[in-house]
Scaffold this motif. Structure first.
Motif, PDB file in Angstrom:
ATOM      1  N   LYS A 182      10.412  98.567 -99.286  1.00  0.00           N
ATOM      2  CA  LYS A 182      11.482  98.922 -98.348  1.00  0.00           C
ATOM      3  C   LYS A 182      10.985  99.244 -96.949  1.00  0.00           C
ATOM      4  O   LYS A 182      11.773  99.501 -96.042  1.00  0.00           O
ATOM      5  CB  LYS A 182      12.282 100.106 -98.905  1.00  0.00           C
ATOM      6  CG  LYS A 182      12.978  99.790-100.227  1.00  0.00           C
ATOM      7  CD  LYS A 182      14.028 100.822-100.603  1.00  0.00           C
ATOM      8  CE  LYS A 182      13.428 102.126-101.065  1.00  0.00           C
ATOM      9  NZ  LYS A 182      14.455 103.074-101.550  1.00  0.00           N
ATOM     10  N   GLY A 183       9.658  99.241 -96.775  1.00  0.00           N
ATOM     11  CA  GLY A 183       9.107  99.492 -95.453  1.00  0.00           C
ATOM     12  C   GLY A 183       9.173 100.953 -95.052  1.00  0.00           C
ATOM     13  O   GLY A 183       9.222 101.859 -95.894  1.00  0.00           O
ATOM     14  N   LEU A 184       9.185 101.187 -93.764  1.00  0.00           N
ATOM     15  CA  LEU A 184       9.157 102.541 -93.214  1.00  0.00           C
ATOM     16  C   LEU A 184      10.376 103.333 -93.669  1.00  0.00           C
ATOM     17  O   LEU A 184      11.511 102.840 -93.613  1.00  0.00           O
ATOM     18  CB  LEU A 184       9.109 102.441 -91.686  1.00  0.00           C
ATOM     19  CG  LEU A 184       9.105 103.724 -90.869  1.00  0.00           C
ATOM     20  CD1 LEU A 184       8.204 103.558 -89.649  1.00  0.00           C
ATOM     21  CD2 LEU A 184      10.526 104.058 -90.395  1.00  0.00           C
TER      22      LEU A 184
ATOM     23  N   THR B 221      15.706  95.690 -90.394  1.00  0.00           N
ATOM     24  CA  THR B 221      15.941  95.622 -91.841  1.00  0.00           C
ATOM     25  C   THR B 221      14.705  96.085 -92.600  1.00  0.00           C
ATOM     26  O   THR B 221      13.581  96.000 -92.084  1.00  0.00           O
ATOM     27  CB  THR B 221      16.265  94.173 -92.288  1.00  0.00           C
ATOM     28  OG1 THR B 221      15.097  93.356 -92.097  1.00  0.00           O
ATOM     29  CG2 THR B 221      17.431  93.609 -91.482  1.00  0.00           C
ATOM     30  N   PRO B 222      14.883  96.550 -93.832  1.00  0.00           N
ATOM     31  CA  PRO B 222      13.720  96.906 -94.653  1.00  0.00           C
ATOM     32  C   PRO B 222      12.771  95.732 -94.848  1.00  0.00           C
ATOM     33  O   PRO B 222      11.545  95.923 -94.905  1.00  0.00           O
ATOM     34  CB  PRO B 222      14.352  97.336 -95.980  1.00  0.00           C
ATOM     35  CG  PRO B 222      15.728  97.766 -95.642  1.00  0.00           C
ATOM     36  CD  PRO B 222      16.162  96.870 -94.517  1.00  0.00           C
ATOM     37  N   GLU B 223      13.309  94.512 -94.959  1.00  0.00           N
ATOM     38  CA  GLU B 223      12.477  93.333 -95.181  1.00  0.00           C
ATOM     39  C   GLU B 223      11.548  93.072 -93.991  1.00  0.00           C
ATOM     40  O   GLU B 223      10.378  92.694 -94.173  1.00  0.00           O
ATOM     41  CB  GLU B 223      13.360  92.110 -95.437  1.00  0.00           C
ATOM     42  CG  GLU B 223      14.084  92.111 -96.765  1.00  0.00           C
ATOM     43  CD  GLU B 223      15.293  93.046 -96.806  1.00  0.00           C
ATOM     44  OE1 GLU B 223      15.756  93.364 -97.911  1.00  0.00           O
ATOM     45  OE2 GLU B 223      15.773  93.459 -95.718  1.00  0.00           O
ATOM     46  N   GLU B 224      12.061  93.287 -92.786  1.00  0.00           N
ATOM     47  CA  GLU B 224      11.220  93.116 -91.596  1.00  0.00           C
ATOM     48  C   GLU B 224      10.187  94.228 -91.504  1.00  0.00           C
ATOM     49  O   GLU B 224       9.031  93.988 -91.131  1.00  0.00           O
ATOM     50  CB  GLU B 224      12.088  93.110 -90.340  1.00  0.00           C
ATOM     51  CG  GLU B 224      13.020  91.929 -90.203  1.00  0.00           C
ATOM     52  CD  GLU B 224      13.919  92.076 -88.991  1.00  0.00           C
ATOM     53  OE1 GLU B 224      13.417  91.925 -87.852  1.00  0.00           O
ATOM     54  OE2 GLU B 224      15.118  92.371 -89.174  1.00  0.00           O
ATOM     55  N   SER B 225      10.595  95.442 -91.822  1.00  0.00           N
ATOM     56  CA  SER B 225       9.688  96.580 -91.737  1.00  0.00           C
ATOM     57  C   SER B 225       8.538  96.470 -92.727  1.00  0.00           C
ATOM     58  O   SER B 225       7.376  96.689 -92.378  1.00  0.00           O
ATOM     59  CB  SER B 225      10.461  97.884 -91.978  1.00  0.00           C
ATOM     60  OG  SER B 225       9.593  98.998 -91.996  1.00  0.00           O
ATOM     61  N   ARG B 226       8.842  96.109 -93.970  1.00  0.00           N
ATOM     62  CA  ARG B 226       7.787  96.018 -94.977  1.00  0.00           C
ATOM     63  C   ARG B 226       6.774  94.937 -94.615  1.00  0.00           C
ATOM     64  O   ARG B 226       5.595  95.056 -94.919  1.00  0.00           O
ATOM     65  CB  ARG B 226       8.385  95.775 -96.362  1.00  0.00           C
ATOM     66  CG  ARG B 226       8.995  94.390 -96.571  1.00  0.00           C
ATOM     67  CD  ARG B 226       9.768  94.291 -97.877  1.00  0.00           C
ATOM     68  NE  ARG B 226      10.247  92.937 -98.135  1.00  0.00           N
ATOM     69  CZ  ARG B 226      10.990  92.596 -99.183  1.00  0.00           C
ATOM     70  NH1 ARG B 226      11.354  93.526-100.071  1.00  0.00           N
ATOM     71  NH2 ARG B 226      11.369  91.349 -99.357  1.00  0.00           N
ATOM     72  N   LYS B 227       7.245  93.877 -93.954  1.00  0.00           N
ATOM     73  CA  LYS B 227       6.331  92.812 -93.546  1.00  0.00           C
ATOM     74  C   LYS B 227       5.405  93.280 -92.431  1.00  0.00           C
ATOM     75  O   LYS B 227       4.266  92.824 -92.330  1.00  0.00           O
ATOM     76  CB  LYS B 227       7.116  91.572 -93.104  1.00  0.00           C
ATOM     77  CG  LYS B 227       6.240  90.355 -92.856  1.00  0.00           C
ATOM     78  CD  LYS B 227       7.046  89.133 -92.462  1.00  0.00           C
ATOM     79  CE  LYS B 227       7.829  88.572 -93.625  1.00  0.00           C
ATOM     80  NZ  LYS B 227       8.452  87.253 -93.288  1.00  0.00           N
ATOM     81  N   LYS B 228       5.860  94.199 -91.603  1.00  0.00           N
ATOM     82  CA  LYS B 228       4.991  94.765 -90.567  1.00  0.00           C
ATOM     83  C   LYS B 228       3.874  95.608 -91.184  1.00  0.00           C
ATOM     84  O   LYS B 228       2.738  95.605 -90.696  1.00  0.00           O
ATOM     85  CB  LYS B 228       5.804  95.624 -89.604  1.00  0.00           C
ATOM     86  CG  LYS B 228       6.640  94.861 -88.594  1.00  0.00           C
ATOM     87  CD  LYS B 228       7.257  95.839 -87.602  1.00  0.00           C
ATOM     88  CE  LYS B 228       7.955  95.137 -86.460  1.00  0.00           C
ATOM     89  NZ  LYS B 228       8.482  96.116 -85.477  1.00  0.00           N
ATOM     90  N   ILE B 229       4.202  96.342 -92.240  1.00  0.00           N
ATOM     91  CA  ILE B 229       3.196  97.193 -92.879  1.00  0.00           C
ATOM     92  C   ILE B 229       2.289  96.362 -93.776  1.00  0.00           C
ATOM     93  O   ILE B 229       1.058  96.447 -93.691  1.00  0.00           O
ATOM     94  CB  ILE B 229       3.877  98.303 -93.716  1.00  0.00           C
ATOM     95  CG1 ILE B 229       4.780  99.156 -92.836  1.00  0.00           C
ATOM     96  CG2 ILE B 229       2.806  99.185 -94.385  1.00  0.00           C
ATOM     97  CD1 ILE B 229       5.684 100.098 -93.623  1.00  0.00           C
TER      98      ILE B 229
END
Length: 358
Positions: free
Chosen positions: A41-43, A68-76
């Motif tokens: 879910k990312g940050l 979105t959580p999908e974009e955030s998790r991809k950053k991490i």
């Protein structure tokens, strides 16, 4: 006669499966205490907005926040979501009804690592004390198989691993914390100097040095089985440093991606290697302040995850509505990938079929 007939059929089926097996090497990586919530879910916006956990909230949201959580998790977890999600499998997104859990009841490190490598959630393994583990682990088992002796190694940041893997009994090469790198290669000699000069913000050597030593060992000595254990995610979480916890996770994801690129560049490993990434335990989330903690009193600290990529599995990506998996299944899965049935001086849980066969 009927029993004999079915036994012969089973043998033939197993022989066919092993004949098709492409995996010749297995690499296991663990991120200590890494929550499934950030992986999938990312940050966490609640924790990221809390000044008691984050030194610079704007900086953290710029680095890892997204619409979105999908974009955030991809950053991490860039490697996870750009590579493993496309070519491998990610288990443990509970919002999609994919669950992975500790089978042990303690939900902290030594019991978790014991469960990962022995396939046995032993109730007698109930502390983080430096005691020699009586349970046979799968790395030890593999090291004793024909053609595998001396081809199994572990590089870990936490200094309890020689005891978890019982280095004195198993004979495994386990390099932990301040252990020297006694090798003749120039790079490993330099890393040996660096580890004694580097700062130790979490009390043990930095994960980066653990990783670099494991990477250079892989290049020089070409093990068949390699284990790398990172520690900083857990230490920063216990310290209540949510920003550093995420930065450590991001850095470790980058190291795993770097390792995969190296694997794919070496003929001994390219398209012959399965990578398994997981964690020893979860952390709290239902009570937000419990994200720092784990253990049997934290009701959701048994919730974990598994990521895997390799030539013998279907590219399921982010699994939904999957069968409930348990940490205890990883040990037999590692052995099965290499064509062995893990047996030990204790019960061993069944492997995870989706990881070792298409």
């Amino acid at each position: 006669m009927q029993k004999l007939f079915f036994s012969l059929i089973l043998i033939v089926v197993n022989m066919a499966v092993f004949a098709q097996r492409k995996t010749e090497n297995v690499i296991i990586v663990t991120l200590d205490g890494m929550r499934w919530q950030e992986v999938f879910k990312g940050l966490d916006p609640v924790l990221a907005s809390d000044s008691s956990y984050v030194r610079d909230r704007d900086d953290l949201k710029r680095d890892f926040g997204a619409a979105t959580p999908e974009e955030s998790r991809k950053k991490i977890f860039t490697f996870f979501w750009n590579t493993i999600a496309k070519q491998g499998q990610l288990h443990g997104n509970r919002t999609l009804n994919s669950t992975v859990d500790n089978a042990n009841k303690y939900w902290f490190s030594y019991p978790g690592y014991n469960e990962i490598f022995t396939g046995y959630p032993d109730t007698a393994v109930n502390s983080n004390d430096k005691t020699w583990n009586k349970n046979i682990n799968v790395l030890e088992f593999l090291n004793n198989q024909s053609g595998m002796k001396g081809k199994v190694a572990a590089f870990t940041t936490w200094d309890v691993f020689p005891y978890i893997l019982n280095r004195q009994r198993s004979g495994l090469y386990v390099n932990a914390d301040a252990d020297s790198f006694n090798f003749n290669t120039p790079t490993l000699k330099m890393l040996n100097d660096m580890q004694y000069l580097a700062p130790r913000p979490i009390g043990v050597r930095p994960d980066l040095i653990t990783y670099m030593a494991a990477r250079e060992y892989l290049k020089a000595y070409k093990p068949k089985v390699l284990y790398i254990s990172f520690d900083e995610t857990d230490d920063f979480a216990h310290g209540g440093l949510y920003d550093q916890y995420l930065k450590a996770a991001h850095a470790e994801d980058a190291m795993i991606g770097d390792l995969w690129n190296i694997i794919q560049s070496m003929p001994e490993y390219k398209d012959k290697t399965t990578l398994i990434v997981t964690t020893d335990h979860g952390r709290g989330d239902k009570v937000k302040g419990n994200w720092r903690h784990h253990g049997e009193r934290i009701e959701d600290a048994h919730e974990i995850w598994i990521a895997a990529i390799g030539p013998d599995m279907k590219p399921l990506g982010e699994v939904s509505n999957g069968p409930g998996l348990f940490q205890q299944q990883i040990a037999a899965t590692i052995a099965q990938l290499l064509g062995f049935q893990f047996t030990a001086n204790h019960p061993v849980a069944a492997p995870i079929p989706s990881i070792y066969k298409k």
